[in-house]
Design an enzyme around this catalytic site. Structure first.
Site, PDB file in Angstrom:
ATOM      1  N   TRP A  75       0.802  -1.219   0.000  1.00 24.50           N
ATOM      2  CA  TRP A  75       0.000   0.000   0.000  1.00 24.50           C
ATOM      3  C   TRP A  75       0.835   1.268   0.000  1.00 24.50           C
ATOM      4  O   TRP A  75       0.317   2.358  -0.184  1.00 24.50           O
ATOM      5  CB  TRP A  75      -0.928   0.023   1.231  1.00 24.50           C
ATOM      6  CG  TRP A  75      -0.216  -0.366   2.491  1.00 24.50           C
ATOM      7  CD1 TRP A  75      -0.208  -1.610   3.064  1.00 24.50           C
ATOM      8  CD2 TRP A  75       0.632   0.454   3.300  1.00 24.50           C
ATOM      9  NE1 TRP A  75       0.593  -1.607   4.180  1.00 24.50           N
ATOM     10  CE2 TRP A  75       1.118  -0.348   4.350  1.00 24.50           C
ATOM     11  CE3 TRP A  75       1.037   1.802   3.239  1.00 24.50           C
ATOM     12  CZ2 TRP A  75       1.991   0.135   5.327  1.00 24.50           C
ATOM     13  CZ3 TRP A  75       1.898   2.285   4.205  1.00 24.50           C
ATOM     14  CH2 TRP A  75       2.369   1.448   5.233  1.00 24.50           C
TER      15      TRP A  75
ATOM     16  N   LYS B 269      -3.318  -7.841  -7.577  1.00 21.16           N
ATOM     17  CA  LYS B 269      -4.050  -7.779  -6.317  1.00 21.16           C
ATOM     18  C   LYS B 269      -3.495  -6.579  -5.562  1.00 21.16           C
ATOM     19  O   LYS B 269      -2.415  -6.645  -4.981  1.00 21.16           O
ATOM     20  CB  LYS B 269      -3.819  -9.064  -5.524  1.00 21.16           C
ATOM     21  CG  LYS B 269      -4.954  -9.470  -4.620  1.00 21.16           C
ATOM     22  CD  LYS B 269      -5.301  -8.476  -3.536  1.00 21.16           C
ATOM     23  CE  LYS B 269      -4.455  -8.601  -2.290  1.00 21.16           C
ATOM     24  NZ  LYS B 269      -4.689  -7.540  -1.299  1.00 21.16           N
TER      25      LYS B 269
ATOM     26  N   PRO C 197      -5.192 -12.671   2.743  1.00 22.23           N
ATOM     27  CA  PRO C 197      -5.266 -14.121   2.950  1.00 22.23           C
ATOM     28  C   PRO C 197      -6.310 -14.808   2.060  1.00 22.23           C
ATOM     29  O   PRO C 197      -6.337 -16.032   1.981  1.00 22.23           O
ATOM     30  CB  PRO C 197      -5.676 -14.246   4.430  1.00 22.23           C
ATOM     31  CG  PRO C 197      -5.324 -12.928   5.047  1.00 22.23           C
ATOM     32  CD  PRO C 197      -5.473 -11.913   3.958  1.00 22.23           C
TER      33      PRO C 197
ATOM     34  N   GLU D 111      10.073  -8.610  -2.865  1.00 28.42           N
ATOM     35  CA  GLU D 111      10.740  -7.427  -2.306  1.00 28.42           C
ATOM     36  C   GLU D 111      10.124  -7.226  -0.928  1.00 28.42           C
ATOM     37  O   GLU D 111       8.947  -6.897  -0.814  1.00 28.42           O
ATOM     38  CB  GLU D 111      10.539  -6.238  -3.232  1.00 28.42           C
ATOM     39  CG  GLU D 111      11.603  -5.182  -3.060  1.00 28.42           C
ATOM     40  CD  GLU D 111      11.253  -4.146  -2.014  1.00 28.42           C
ATOM     41  OE1 GLU D 111      11.206  -4.513  -0.804  1.00 28.42           O
ATOM     42  OE2 GLU D 111      11.009  -2.998  -2.388  1.00 28.42           O
TER      43      GLU D 111
ATOM     44  N   CYS E 135      10.170   0.833   1.994  1.00 26.04           N
ATOM     45  CA  CYS E 135      11.028  -0.361   2.121  1.00 26.04           C
ATOM     46  C   CYS E 135      12.492   0.049   2.274  1.00 26.04           C
ATOM     47  O   CYS E 135      13.251  -0.584   2.983  1.00 26.04           O
ATOM     48  CB  CYS E 135      10.929  -1.236   0.877  1.00 26.04           C
ATOM     49  SG  CYS E 135       9.267  -1.588   0.386  1.00 26.04           S
TER      50      CYS E 135
ATOM     51  N   GLN F  15      -1.166  -0.527  11.863  1.00 27.96           N
ATOM     52  CA  GLN F  15       0.210  -0.079  11.688  1.00 27.96           C
ATOM     53  C   GLN F  15       0.586   0.966  12.753  1.00 27.96           C
ATOM     54  O   GLN F  15       1.702   0.975  13.261  1.00 27.96           O
ATOM     55  CB  GLN F  15       0.360   0.477  10.265  1.00 27.96           C
ATOM     56  CG  GLN F  15       1.774   0.765   9.827  1.00 27.96           C
ATOM     57  CD  GLN F  15       2.644  -0.474   9.811  1.00 27.96           C
ATOM     58  OE1 GLN F  15       2.145  -1.610   9.752  1.00 27.96           O
ATOM     59  NE2 GLN F  15       3.944  -0.271   9.913  1.00 27.96           N
TER      60      GLN F  15
ATOM     61  N   GLU G  53      12.118  -4.303  11.181  1.00 29.38           N
ATOM     62  CA  GLU G  53      11.550  -3.247  10.332  1.00 29.38           C
ATOM     63  C   GLU G  53      10.276  -2.715  11.003  1.00 29.38           C
ATOM     64  O   GLU G  53       9.330  -3.465  11.228  1.00 29.38           O
ATOM     65  CB  GLU G  53      11.213  -3.804   8.947  1.00 29.38           C
ATOM     66  CG  GLU G  53      10.777  -2.699   7.997  1.00 29.38           C
ATOM     67  CD  GLU G  53      10.402  -3.213   6.626  1.00 29.38           C
ATOM     68  OE1 GLU G  53       9.740  -4.258   6.533  1.00 29.38           O
ATOM     69  OE2 GLU G  53      10.764  -2.551   5.639  1.00 29.38           O
TER      70      GLU G  53
HETATM   71  P1  ADP Z   1       1.666  -5.101   5.337  1.00 34.99           P
HETATM   72  O1  ADP Z   1       1.788  -5.810   6.656  1.00 34.99           O
HETATM   73  O2  ADP Z   1       2.603  -3.992   5.161  1.00 34.99           O
HETATM   74  O3  ADP Z   1       0.267  -4.769   4.933  1.00 34.99           O
HETATM   75  P2  ADP Z   1       1.574  -7.498   3.800  1.00 34.99           P
HETATM   76  O4  ADP Z   1       2.712  -8.356   3.410  1.00 34.99           O
HETATM   77  O5  ADP Z   1       0.593  -8.028   4.776  1.00 34.99           O
HETATM   78  O6  ADP Z   1       2.205  -6.144   4.291  1.00 34.99           O
HETATM   79  O7  ADP Z   1       0.762  -7.020   2.515  1.00 34.99           O
HETATM   80  C1  ADP Z   1       1.326  -6.862   1.235  1.00 34.99           C
HETATM   81  C2  ADP Z   1       0.366  -7.425   0.209  1.00 34.99           C
HETATM   82  O8  ADP Z   1       0.251  -8.834   0.427  1.00 34.99           O
HETATM   83  C3  ADP Z   1      -1.047  -6.866   0.294  1.00 34.99           C
HETATM   84  O9  ADP Z   1      -1.585  -6.745  -1.016  1.00 34.99           O
HETATM   85  C4  ADP Z   1      -1.772  -7.929   1.079  1.00 34.99           C
HETATM   86  O10 ADP Z   1      -3.165  -7.956   0.838  1.00 34.99           O
HETATM   87  C5  ADP Z   1      -1.114  -9.189   0.543  1.00 34.99           C
HETATM   88  N1  ADP Z   1      -1.227 -10.357   1.422  1.00 34.99           N
HETATM   89  C6  ADP Z   1      -1.396 -10.392   2.771  1.00 34.99           C
HETATM   90  N2  ADP Z   1      -1.483 -11.666   3.201  1.00 34.99           N
HETATM   91  C7  ADP Z   1      -1.357 -12.465   2.120  1.00 34.99           C
HETATM   92  C8  ADP Z   1      -1.344 -13.897   1.914  1.00 34.99           C
HETATM   93  N3  ADP Z   1      -1.479 -14.744   2.900  1.00 34.99           N
HETATM   94  N4  ADP Z   1      -1.163 -14.339   0.649  1.00 34.99           N
HETATM   95  C9  ADP Z   1      -0.993 -13.487  -0.392  1.00 34.99           C
HETATM   96  N5  ADP Z   1      -1.013 -12.146  -0.255  1.00 34.99           N
HETATM   97  C10 ADP Z   1      -1.186 -11.632   0.977  1.00 34.99           C
END
Ligand code: ADP
Length: 491
Positions: free
Chosen positions: A166, A190, A224, A265, A299, A346, A395
């Site tokens: 995001w 996504k 998820p 990344e 990042c 956050q 982080e």
């Molecule tokens: P943050 O904690 O900074 O939101 P995430 O890694 O949770 O970082 O989110 C990064 C992206 O990964 C978002 O688009 C989120 O919806 C997606 N995401 C979160 N959980 C999963 C998962 N289990 N499988 C695939 N994508 C996911």
């Protein structure tokens, strides 16, 4: 606080799924709310894709590369589409930036001047690659009586599954989509829960630029559910993920099980090495920006400030002064220098880390509090720590700087490398030889010398170790979205 926040209702893209060029609701009618973190008010109700929606999006993308319209578009024409997309993105900068600001609290002017032109630059850069994806030829030794020669061709990899974070939604979408589309791939994207609208708007602009329906599909939804369905889908040829270490690890094992290509990344805990001969007047604004820009939700943020013992007090003072001068507030106000933290979760996490820092005995020198007003705002925060404090190891993804002192160059390099991450590092010195030799010893994907900033589309970007796998951008970026085929011909 004199200027009102612009009324954006008329500019919101349809908050639905975009599959095969058409908007529609999720099969199960699922939705989620997107909240403006600067006001805690609802921005929109967004469709939340489920596995059946993701499946449909992947099929639409597959048709385009398996003999569909996109597979017959020449490289030169793909380049023209991407160039038009770059022009349209630039012309639409205000809307895209406003969507980023209302959805995730980024400063409007930072998006207008930074992210959006940089996203356009990525499309323009990869437009130039679209008709230059070539292979190699080799004259081979005769095989018995048979003369032979061989060559390679680079073909589009197929369907890219892109899972976006995001924090820089339009820019990171551009980094993933521009090389993939230039190479002739199609994509299912996504977007992050907190930043779907700007991605939907980007898809509209790409369609306007001439991208055939179905080449780019957007499936907003929960990580998820929608993210996991995309990452596990057998119709995807590559998954490109930017996000947390935790989720990245799961995606990596899924990709491993299915032999799918993957780039990850996953952020970092980047060191900023400030040597005794650094030009502090030049360095200080970069060092501060590396901690507080976009509320530290970057990042590449340089949150471990490693300063030589002879300059550590000056550097600490400089950071405290930068924190004092920050104007935190409405992301739309030109006077704001820091906007909101993306969401409640956050915000709580950052405040928890600040508490951990205090509890472990790190010295809090500036900030440390949430502002007492609606919205998620946290003061820029400066700690003196060691490299072993939790806040200097993990982080935080918030505006929290750890200043750490070192005595020798060897110690600086050792501290810089003593982390599970390896995305980037910054080196501040007036000595070119030192810059080059220290750079060689840093275990990271990118080094900025005497500066901190965004990557450039012409050079690769990516990390080592827990910061991820693979490279985006540059030649590596376009090659990563193609598959090389070797052909041997007997004459
Ligand atoms: P943050 O904690 O900074 O939101 P995430 O890694 O949770 O970082 O989110 C990064 C992206 O990964 C978002 O688009 C989120 O919806 C997606 N995401 C979160 N959980 C999963 C998962 N289990 N499988 C695939 N994508 C996911």
């Amino acid at each position: 606080m004199s200027e009102p926040t612009p009324d954006l209702r008329y500019q919101l893209p349809d908050p639905t799924l975009r599959i095969g060029g058409k908007y529609r609701r999720a099969h199960e009618g699922a939705t989620y709310e997107s909240i403006n973190p600067a006001t805690e008010q609802r921005v929109s109700v967004i469709a939340a894709a489920g596995p059946a929606d993701v499946d449909e999006a992947v099929s639409a993308a597959r048709r385009q590369v398996d003999g569909g319209a996109w597979s017959r578009v020449s490289g030169a024409e793909r380049g023209r589409i991407l160039t038009r997309a770059a022009d349209l993105i630039e012309a639409d900068a205000q809307t895209l930036a406003a969507l980023e600001a209302v959805e995730m609290g980024k400063l409007f002017h930072d998006s207008v001047e930074g992210d959006i032109p940089a996203a356009a630059a990525a499309f323009r850069h990869f437009a130039g690659w679209a008709d230059k994806v070539t292979g190699t030829t080799a004259l081979l030794p005769d095989f018995g009586p048979q003369r032979r020669f061989g060559y390679t061709i680079r073909q589009p990899l197929g369907v890219l599954g892109a899972i976006l974070p995001w924090n820089n939604p339009v820019l990171i979408a551009a980094w993933k989509l521009a090389p993939a589309l230039a190479a002739g791939c199609s994509a299912v994207v996504k977007p992050a829960e907190d930043a779907a609208l700007s991605t939907l708007r980007l898809a509209e602009l790409l369609a306007e630029a001439g991208l055939p329906d179905g080449v780019l599909n957007v499936v907003p939804g929960l990580g998820p559910v929608a993210g996991a369905a995309l990452a596990a889908h057998p119709g995807i040829d590559k998954i490109s993920f930017t996000g947390s270490y935790r989720v990245g690890r799961g995606i990596q094992s899924l990709a491993g099980d299915s032999f799918r290509k993957v780039t990850l990344e996953l952020g970092g805990k980047a060191p900023q090495l400030v040597f005794d001969d650094a030009d502090l007047e030049l360095a200080m604004p970069w060092i501060a920006m590396g901690n507080f820009y976009h509320q530290g939700q970057v990042c590449a943020a340089g949150t471990r400030v490693l300063a030589h013992e002879s300059v550590v007090d000056q550097v600490t003072e400089g950071l405290i002064e930068a924190a004092r001068q920050a104007t935190i507030g409405d992301p739309f106000l030109p006077m704001s220098t820091m906007g909101a933290i993306v969401n409640a979760r956050q915000t709580e996490q950052i405040l928890r880390y600040i508490e951990i820092g205090r509890g472990e005995g790190a010295t809090l020198l500036a900030g440390g509090r949430r502002l007492d007003r609606p919205g998620y705002f946290i003061e820029p925060t400066v700690f003196r720590t060691t490299n072993d404090h939790t806040i200097a190891k993990e982080e935080i993804f918030g505006p929290v700087a750890s200043v750490i002192s070192f005595k020798t160059t060897d110690e600086a390099v050792q501290l810089a490398n003593a982390t599970k991450y390896g995305l980037n590092a910054m080196v501040y010195t007036s000595d070119l030889s030192r810059a080059v030799s220290v750079t060689e010893r840093l275990r990271v994907g990118t080094v900025w010398v005497n500066g901190w900033g965004v990557p450039d589309p012409s050079l690769p970007w990516g990390g080592r170790a827990a910061s991820g796998i693979g490279r985006e951008l540059g030649r590596s970026g376009i090659e990563g979205d193609t598959e090389e085929k070797t052909v041997h011909i007997g004459l």
